[in-house]
Motif scaffolding. Structure first.
Motif, short mmCIF file in Angstrom:
data_model
loop_
_atom_site.label_atom_id
_atom_site.label_comp_id
_atom_site.label_asym_id
_atom_site.label_seq_id
_atom_site.Cartn_x
_atom_site.Cartn_y
_atom_site.Cartn_z
N THR A 145 0.83 -1.19 0.00
CA THR A 145 0.00 0.00 0.00
C THR A 145 0.88 1.25 0.00
OG1 THR A 145 -0.07 0.15 2.41
CG2 THR A 145 -1.75 -1.23 1.34
N VAL A 146 0.25 2.38 -0.36
CA VAL A 146 0.97 3.66 -0.33
C VAL A 146 1.46 3.96 1.08
CG1 VAL A 146 0.69 6.17 -0.59
CG2 VAL A 146 -0.24 4.62 -2.33
N LEU A 147 0.62 3.71 2.09
CA LEU A 147 1.01 3.99 3.47
C LEU A 147 2.26 3.19 3.86
CD1 LEU A 147 0.42 5.39 6.16
CD2 LEU A 147 -0.99 3.41 6.77
N ARG A 148 2.27 1.92 3.51
CA ARG A 148 3.42 1.10 3.87
C ARG A 148 4.68 1.56 3.14
NH1 ARG A 148 3.96 -5.55 3.58
NH2 ARG A 148 6.16 -5.62 4.22
N ARG A 149 4.56 1.87 1.84
CA ARG A 149 5.73 2.33 1.09
C ARG A 149 6.24 3.66 1.64
NH1 ARG A 149 2.51 1.20 -3.48
NH2 ARG A 149 2.82 3.28 -4.36
N LEU A 150 5.31 4.55 1.99
CA LEU A 150 5.72 5.83 2.55
C LEU A 150 6.41 5.64 3.90
CD1 LEU A 150 5.76 8.92 2.52
CD2 LEU A 150 3.48 8.87 3.58
N ALA A 151 5.86 4.78 4.73
CA ALA A 151 6.47 4.52 6.04
C ALA A 151 7.89 3.99 5.87
CB ALA A 151 5.62 3.53 6.83
N LEU A 218 6.60 2.66 15.96
CA LEU A 218 5.35 2.41 15.23
C LEU A 218 5.55 2.59 13.73
CD1 LEU A 218 2.42 1.68 15.11
CD2 LEU A 218 1.83 4.03 15.76
N LEU A 219 6.35 3.58 13.33
CA LEU A 219 6.61 3.79 11.91
C LEU A 219 7.31 2.57 11.31
CD1 LEU A 219 6.38 5.89 9.60
CD2 LEU A 219 8.71 6.61 10.17
N VAL A 220 8.23 1.98 12.05
CA VAL A 220 8.92 0.77 11.59
C VAL A 220 7.94 -0.37 11.41
CG1 VAL A 220 10.59 -1.02 12.22
CG2 VAL A 220 11.17 1.39 12.53
N LEU A 221 7.03 -0.55 12.36
CA LEU A 221 6.04 -1.62 12.26
C LEU A 221 5.11 -1.40 11.06
CD1 LEU A 221 5.05 -2.15 16.01
CD2 LEU A 221 6.46 -3.64 14.59
N GLY A 225 4.58 -3.76 7.65
CA GLY A 225 3.25 -4.36 7.50
C GLY A 225 2.80 -5.10 8.73
N ARG A 226 3.36 -4.76 9.89
CA ARG A 226 3.06 -5.49 11.13
C ARG A 226 2.18 -4.69 12.08
NH1 ARG A 226 8.60 -6.71 13.60
NH2 ARG A 226 7.34 -7.84 15.13
N ALA A 227 1.68 -3.56 11.63
CA ALA A 227 0.78 -2.75 12.45
C ALA A 227 -0.29 -2.13 11.57
CB ALA A 227 1.56 -1.66 13.19
N ASP A 235 0.61 -3.56 19.02
CA ASP A 235 -0.30 -4.31 18.15
C ASP A 235 0.44 -4.69 16.88
OD1 ASP A 235 -2.23 -5.36 16.56
OD2 ASP A 235 -3.64 -3.69 16.80
N LYS A 236 0.77 -5.97 16.70
CA LYS A 236 1.53 -6.41 15.56
C LYS A 236 0.69 -7.22 14.58
CE LYS A 236 5.92 -6.45 18.05
NZ LYS A 236 7.13 -7.24 18.40
N SER A 237 -0.63 -7.05 14.65
CA SER A 237 -1.50 -7.77 13.73
C SER A 237 -1.39 -7.20 12.34
CB SER A 237 -2.94 -7.70 14.22
OG SER A 237 -3.32 -6.35 14.43
N PRO A 238 -1.74 -7.95 11.29
CA PRO A 238 -1.60 -7.48 9.92
C PRO A 238 -2.41 -6.22 9.68
CG PRO A 238 -2.01 -9.85 9.99
CD PRO A 238 -2.25 -9.33 11.36
N PRO A 239 -1.96 -5.35 8.77
CA PRO A 239 -2.70 -4.13 8.48
C PRO A 239 -4.01 -4.43 7.80
CG PRO A 239 -0.89 -4.44 6.93
CD PRO A 239 -0.74 -5.48 7.98
N ALA A 240 -4.98 -3.53 7.96
CA ALA A 240 -6.31 -3.75 7.40
C ALA A 240 -6.37 -3.37 5.93
CB ALA A 240 -7.34 -2.94 8.19
N VAL A 241 -5.38 -2.64 5.44
CA VAL A 241 -5.42 -2.21 4.04
C VAL A 241 -4.26 -2.77 3.29
CG1 VAL A 241 -6.68 -0.11 4.55
CG2 VAL A 241 -4.20 -0.07 4.65
#
Length: 241
Positions: A145-151, A218-221, A225-227, A235-241
């Motif tokens: 996702t864009v959020l994960r790539r940006l993070a 949190l940014l690392v997680l 893709g672990r938050a 909270d290390k559950s998979p992301p919802a998006v």
């Protein structure tokens, strides 16, 4: 995926005598912010050894947009691929801020490599690292996702070009939102939305051309893709998006 080269740059990995010999082969050049240093598809073959400042390596897309491939800083060389294979330039290199460099002709650079097997090995290792990074980048564009790539980009920028401050880690590179978008293969609007979400969750703070990472764990997680957005760092559950 990585915007940066190897931890130890080409110039810094050379023996001091070889580094002096290489720089003596060229002529000093200065570039102002936003100035094009090398242009994609150009047939020139000079190499630029960067002495100070940062440069952005980018390519144009079929839709007329720009995709940032890498950031290059002091101690690195750019333009070496065209110097080695004598083909057209594969990317555009633009000064991010003021850049001081030494320009070395392709002929002289090839002669330098031919006389020094160690330098040739360093260049080959550098090219291999960039190829592997490009492979990882393609997978990222296809699956994340864009959020994960940006993070992931923000984590890398904080680790490689960040300054510790009371508020968090300040990113020293003045990348505007459209450059952050070009660095992850997204639209400016998508990056603005992702940054807004990160601000709302207290992960980052932003100002004009400034990003401060407030919650690095949190940014690392998120980058891994672990938050989920809105979850705390436990909270290390998979992301919802």
């Amino acid at each position: 995926m990585s915007l940066f080269g190897q931890d130890r740059s080409f110039l810094h990995a050379l023996p001091a005598s070889d580094r002096r010999d290489l720089l003596a082969e060229g002529a000093p050049r200065s570039y102002e912010p936003g100035e094009i240093m090398i242009r994609e598809r150009d047939t020139s073959a000079y190499v630029l050894a960067l002495l100070s400042g940062w440069a952005v390596v980018s390519v144009g897309t079929e839709r007329g947009a720009r995709l940032i491939l890498a950031l290059r800083g002091a101690g690195e060389v750019v333009g070496d691929l065209a110097a080695v294979d004598q083909g057209p330039r594969s990317a555009t290199v633009t000064a991010l801020g003021r850049v001081e460099a030494v320009a070395i002709s392709g002929d002289r650079f090839r002669r330098f490599l031919a006389a020094r097997p160690h330098a040739t090995s360093l260049i080959m290792r550098q090219l291999a690292t960039r190829l592997r990074s490009a492979d990882v980048e393609r997978r990222s564009l296809a699956s994340e996702t864009v959020l994960r790539r940006l993070a992931a980009r923000l984590v890398e920028l904080a680790e490689r070009a960040g300054r510790r401050a009371e508020a968090g880690t300040v990113l020293e590179l003045p990348l505007p939102q459209h450059d952050l978008a070009a660095a992850i293969g997204a639209t400016r609007e998508a990056v603005a939305k992702a940054l807004r979400l990160l601000r709302e969750q207290g992960v980052v703070d932003t100002a004009h051309r400034t990003v401060v990472v407030v919650d690095m764990p949190l940014l690392v997680l998120l980058a891994q893709g672990r938050a989920r957005p809105g979850a705390d760092s436990s909270d290390k559950s998979p992301p919802a998006v």
